[in-house]
Write an enzyme that holds these catalytic residues in place. Structure first.
Site, PDB file in Angstrom:
ATOM      1  N   ARG A  83       0.864  -1.193   0.000  1.00 56.99           N
ATOM      2  CA  ARG A  83       0.000   0.000   0.000  1.00 56.99           C
ATOM      3  C   ARG A  83       0.893   1.233   0.000  1.00 56.99           C
ATOM      4  O   ARG A  83       1.877   1.274   0.755  1.00 56.99           O
ATOM      5  CB  ARG A  83      -0.964   0.029   1.187  1.00 56.99           C
ATOM      6  CG  ARG A  83      -2.016  -1.065   1.156  1.00 56.99           C
ATOM      7  CD  ARG A  83      -3.144  -0.817   2.131  1.00 56.99           C
ATOM      8  NE  ARG A  83      -4.050   0.239   1.671  1.00 56.99           N
ATOM      9  CZ  ARG A  83      -5.072   0.689   2.411  1.00 56.99           C
ATOM     10  NH1 ARG A  83      -5.298   0.188   3.606  1.00 56.99           N
ATOM     11  NH2 ARG A  83      -5.849   1.648   1.942  1.00 56.99           N
ATOM     12  N   GLN A 179     -15.625   1.695   7.309  1.00 53.69           N
ATOM     13  CA  GLN A 179     -14.851   1.429   8.526  1.00 53.69           C
ATOM     14  C   GLN A 179     -15.526   2.016   9.766  1.00 53.69           C
ATOM     15  O   GLN A 179     -15.422   1.465  10.859  1.00 53.69           O
ATOM     16  CB  GLN A 179     -13.426   1.983   8.401  1.00 53.69           C
ATOM     17  CG  GLN A 179     -12.597   1.329   7.307  1.00 53.69           C
ATOM     18  CD  GLN A 179     -12.586   2.169   6.049  1.00 53.69           C
ATOM     19  OE1 GLN A 179     -13.591   2.745   5.661  1.00 53.69           O
ATOM     20  NE2 GLN A 179     -11.429   2.251   5.406  1.00 53.69           N
ATOM     21  N   ASP A 220      -2.840   9.179   7.922  1.00 60.85           N
ATOM     22  CA  ASP A 220      -2.009   8.139   7.333  1.00 60.85           C
ATOM     23  C   ASP A 220      -0.621   8.649   6.961  1.00 60.85           C
ATOM     24  O   ASP A 220       0.350   7.894   7.017  1.00 60.85           O
ATOM     25  CB  ASP A 220      -2.704   7.542   6.107  1.00 60.85           C
ATOM     26  CG  ASP A 220      -3.821   6.605   6.502  1.00 60.85           C
ATOM     27  OD1 ASP A 220      -3.577   5.390   6.534  1.00 60.85           O
ATOM     28  OD2 ASP A 220      -4.926   7.081   6.812  1.00 60.85           O
TER      29      ASP A 220
END
EC number: 5.3.1.23
Length: 329
Positions: A83, A179, A220
């Site tokens: 990722r 999520q 992130d």
């Protein structure tokens, strides 16, 4: 808070087990990883997700490479390609490099990375709780499932509730991967924190009615100027919060700051399958073959940020100076 950790390591079986977050909250299924490639697949396919948890998984992926006799350099590359957006992945793999070829030292370093996640998130939870009050809105998932520790933004929310600083949480469903609906709602239910699930497009309405006192969510990757990438939909929340004069806080470990990036424009944004937009759990919700876009993250400019919650305290503008000072401490 009852913690359901996203992974566990069985040294005797030489297996790193991942709790399959694609199945939650309906099933608790554990997926075994015995090679770096299997750990990479778990990251890529979102069996495990969340920047800190991805970092820990990558570290143990290198442990698995040593235990299964894989070439460390090849294993490292396979994991790096799993990722692209979460910087914790690359941070953890860089930490593991000095221990290539030494399985015991590699295992000790992976354990250290995991312990540091836990210690860091205890501090983030304490610092974040101090800036929250009333009703809080959050987006995506930032609890133990996303980190392997105590949670970043969600850790702060739970701690603030324990301290009596907040009394209710609005949980964005977080389309398209849900999520918030599947994971954050589940974790808050287990923690006993009063919360209500809302669709992502309800946030502006709630803010206009004075029913949101703060927004706190995860990160992130953050550039050195305070621009940051987070789950798609974060930028829209930042704009809404700014318009309504509502404090807006990203919460993150300093390991999620990438000092090589001057601005958020340099953060790579992962593009995921259109099927995750046009279907929900395999059920079509759009005409067959209809095109769909799926950027998994967006970038929020630092000008929309009130403060940055880290393990070394809440940082305030100018963020480039505050972040550099925190990284040097």
């Amino acid at each position: 808070m009852e913690r359901v950790l996203p992974f566990r390591f069985d040294e005797r079986e030489k297996t790193f087990w991942l709790l399959d977050q694609r199945k939650l909250p309906f099933e608790e299924v554990w997926v075994p990883c015995r090679t770096a490639a299997e750990a990479a697949a778990g990251i890529r396919d979102m069996v495990v997700r969340g920047a800190p948890a991805i970092g820990v998984t990558a570290a143990y992926g290198m442990v698995l490479a040593h235990l299964s006799g894989e070439d460390p350099a090849e294993a490292d590359q396979v994991l790096r390609q799993s990722r692209p957006t979460a910087v914790n992945l690359f941070y953890a793999l860089d930490r593991m490099k000095p221990y290539w070829g030494n399985s015991q030292a590699s295992l000790e370093e992976a354990r250290a990375i995991w312990r540091e996640v836990e210690d860091t998130e205890r501090a983030i939870s304490q610092h974040g709780a101090r800036v929250l009050r009333g009703q809080v809105l959050t987006h995506c998932n930032t609890g133990p499932l996303a980190t392997g520790g105590y949670g970043t933004a969600l850790g702060a929310i739970v701690e603030a509730y324990r301290q009596g600083r907040i009394h209710h949480v609005w949980v964005d469903e977080t389309r398209p991967y849900l999520q918030g609906a599947r994971l954050t709602a589940w974790e808050l239910q287990k923690a006993g924190v009063p919360a209500t699930l809302v669709t992502d497009n309800m946030a502006g309405y709630l803010m206009s009615k004075g029913r949101v006192d703060a927004v706190i969510l995860g990160t992130d990757r953050m550039a050195i100027n305070g621009d940051f990438a987070n789950k798609i939909g974060t930028y829209a929340l930042a704009v809404l919060a700014h318009y309504h004069g509502i404090p807006f806080y990203p919460a993150l470990p300093l390991s999620s700051v990438d000092p090589t990036l001057r601005t958020g424009a340099d953060i790579p944004i992962e593009e995921r399958s259109a099927l995750e937009v046009t279907t929900v759990r395999g059920i079509p919700i759009a005409p067959e073959g209809f095109p769909a876009a799926h950027p998994a993250f967006d970038v929020t400019p630092h000008a929309l940020v009130t403060g940055i919650v880290t393990e070394k305290g809440v940082l305030y503008p100018p963020f480039d100076e505050a972040l550099r000072a925190a990284l040097d401490r």
